[in-house]
Design an enzyme around this catalytic site. Sequence first.
Site, PDB file in Angstrom:
ATOM      1  N   GLU A 133       0.787  -1.232   0.000  1.00 28.65           N
ATOM      2  CA  GLU A 133       0.000   0.000   0.000  1.00 28.65           C
ATOM      3  C   GLU A 133       0.820   1.283   0.000  1.00 28.65           C
ATOM      4  O   GLU A 133       0.793   2.052   0.973  1.00 28.65           O
ATOM      5  CB  GLU A 133      -0.958   0.019   1.192  1.00 28.65           C
ATOM      6  CG  GLU A 133      -1.920  -1.148   1.185  1.00 28.65           C
ATOM      7  CD  GLU A 133      -3.088  -0.986   2.143  1.00 28.65           C
ATOM      8  OE1 GLU A 133      -3.106  -0.009   2.898  1.00 28.65           O
ATOM      9  OE2 GLU A 133      -3.995  -1.830   2.101  1.00 28.65           O
ATOM     10  N   GLU A 135      -5.021  -8.648   0.778  1.00 28.71           N
ATOM     11  CA  GLU A 135      -5.724  -8.326   2.035  1.00 28.71           C
ATOM     12  C   GLU A 135      -7.195  -8.122   1.757  1.00 28.71           C
ATOM     13  O   GLU A 135      -7.563  -7.490   0.767  1.00 28.71           O
ATOM     14  CB  GLU A 135      -5.215  -7.015   2.660  1.00 28.71           C
ATOM     15  CG  GLU A 135      -3.936  -7.143   3.410  1.00 28.71           C
ATOM     16  CD  GLU A 135      -3.450  -5.798   3.950  1.00 28.71           C
ATOM     17  OE1 GLU A 135      -4.283  -4.928   4.278  1.00 28.71           O
ATOM     18  OE2 GLU A 135      -2.224  -5.631   4.017  1.00 28.71           O
TER      19      GLU A 135
HETATM   20  C1  GCO Z   1      -3.467  -1.890   5.227  1.00 31.59           C
HETATM   21  C2  GCO Z   1      -2.704  -2.441   6.057  1.00 31.59           C
HETATM   22  C3  GCO Z   1      -3.145  -3.164   7.239  1.00 31.59           C
HETATM   23  C4  GCO Z   1      -4.330  -2.672   7.980  1.00 31.59           C
HETATM   24  C5  GCO Z   1      -5.615  -3.165   7.377  1.00 31.59           C
HETATM   25  C6  GCO Z   1      -6.837  -2.709   8.124  1.00 31.59           C
HETATM   26  O1  GCO Z   1      -2.847  -2.556   4.377  1.00 31.59           O
HETATM   27  O2  GCO Z   1      -4.090  -0.898   5.343  1.00 31.59           O
HETATM   28  O3  GCO Z   1      -2.013  -3.348   5.282  1.00 31.59           O
HETATM   29  O4  GCO Z   1      -1.976  -2.971   7.934  1.00 31.59           O
HETATM   30  O5  GCO Z   1      -4.265  -3.096   9.278  1.00 31.59           O
HETATM   31  O6  GCO Z   1      -5.739  -2.705   6.077  1.00 31.59           O
HETATM   32  O7  GCO Z   1      -6.925  -1.319   8.128  1.00 31.59           O
END
Ligand code: GCO
Length: 450
Positions: free
Chosen positions: A163, A355
């Site tokens: 990200e 994710e």
């Molecule tokens: C994200 C992050 C995670 C967060 C998840 C929830 O990639 O934003 O990789 O670290 O914890 O998305 O907000």
Amino acid sequence: MGFRKDFVWGGASASYQIEGAAYEDGKGPSVWDMFVKQEGRVINNSTGEAACDHYHLYQKDVDIMKEIGYRAYRFSISWPRIIPEGTGRVNEKGLDFYDRLLDSIIKAGIVPYATLFHWDYPYELFRRGGWLNPDSPKWYADYAALAAKRLGDRLKNFITFNEPQCFIGLSYDRTDHAPGIHFPIRDTLLMAHRVLLGHGLGVQAIRAAVPGAQVGYAPTGSAHYPVCESGEDREAARKAYFDVSADNPLWSVSLWSDPVLLGMYPDEAFQRLGDKMPKIGADDMKIICQPLDFLGQNIYNGAPVKSDGKGGYEFAPRKEGYDITSAKWPVEPKALYWGPAFLWERYRKPVYITENGLSCADWVSLDGKVHDPGRIDFLHRYLKCLRKAAEDGVDIRGYFHWCVTDNFEWSKGYTERFGMVYCDFETQERILKDSAYWYAEVIKSNGDNL
Ligand code: GCO
């Protein structure tokens, strides 16, 4: 039909959110270690200093993953744990931790996927200008080379960055995340360009160290979808998904993925941002656009979009009282159909959902269990959409649920529980939530039971 037979089912995590041991065994400070010390930056002034104590309890966590039946586990390596100042001196004890972790994951029959950077940037490099320093891509590539050389005998799946939208946008534009300092867009776009160069050099370094490595990237973005699946709305949703907005360009999907996968910035970036865009060196795009094996994408939600009737798009209002998670994020299962579909169409790279998940107000019930029917329903809906995308021809290779255990949710501290496994942060007790038992069945049936 359904998912491929070798579909990669797993879960994901990130070093700062779970490891704890922030000052142990020679680890250097990261920007997050320094940020959490500032009053008011994180809810309740919580820190990740102990988090889930995964640094010591990793075996327990791997046992849980094995019990759920994970085929793969996506974790991140803490850069300052293995190179305390970010460049130069190597901390063998830090590398030893990842040795132990990898051995344990592999012994459990789980395939490791390592993210090389999930936001815990070495504080010493920040003090040298961080991503604004022209040497920053090389610092990253040297770190990637070390991790790949040292761990590549067992580690074959690499993700360069998680990200970038967040660790540049939320960190240097909006300031919610470490180091939390606002810079003008001209400077954040230069940082972005250097991150992209770091990605390219990093891919080269990984490939040089690990023959046959599978290398990908894990950006994010809201995956917008058409109100009607008809031609016009569909085109509008595609436009919305890949647009570069003038107000929030760093949140864009195409700004971060077109250079990596197509070898150029999207036209919209130049149209909207003009001379704020960085100067692009003669070989830059060649370096940035390295052949990748897969595109990881983190997808949590999206928004309904319709045509504006003039060749453009507009966001359609959601109904009053639309479904939301504890984090107040909308429940939008279609994002897991249209996101992968649009990505596959544009980039033609195998897609992994690196994710997806939600936070729920979970607690331990009187019966000692953690009941999270909302998470089961949410994942059920999303995974059905993902399966439909696979059946419609999108090359989807895997799905990583975020997250294994509840953990330190950045500026939200411990107030959001994203895990399939409950974590008591005082006792470090773990309890599998109902959703973990449900997910075990999904994995066993390869998603046919959805
Ligand atoms: C994200 C992050 C995670 C967060 C998840 C929830 O990639 O934003 O990789 O670290 O914890 O998305 O907000």
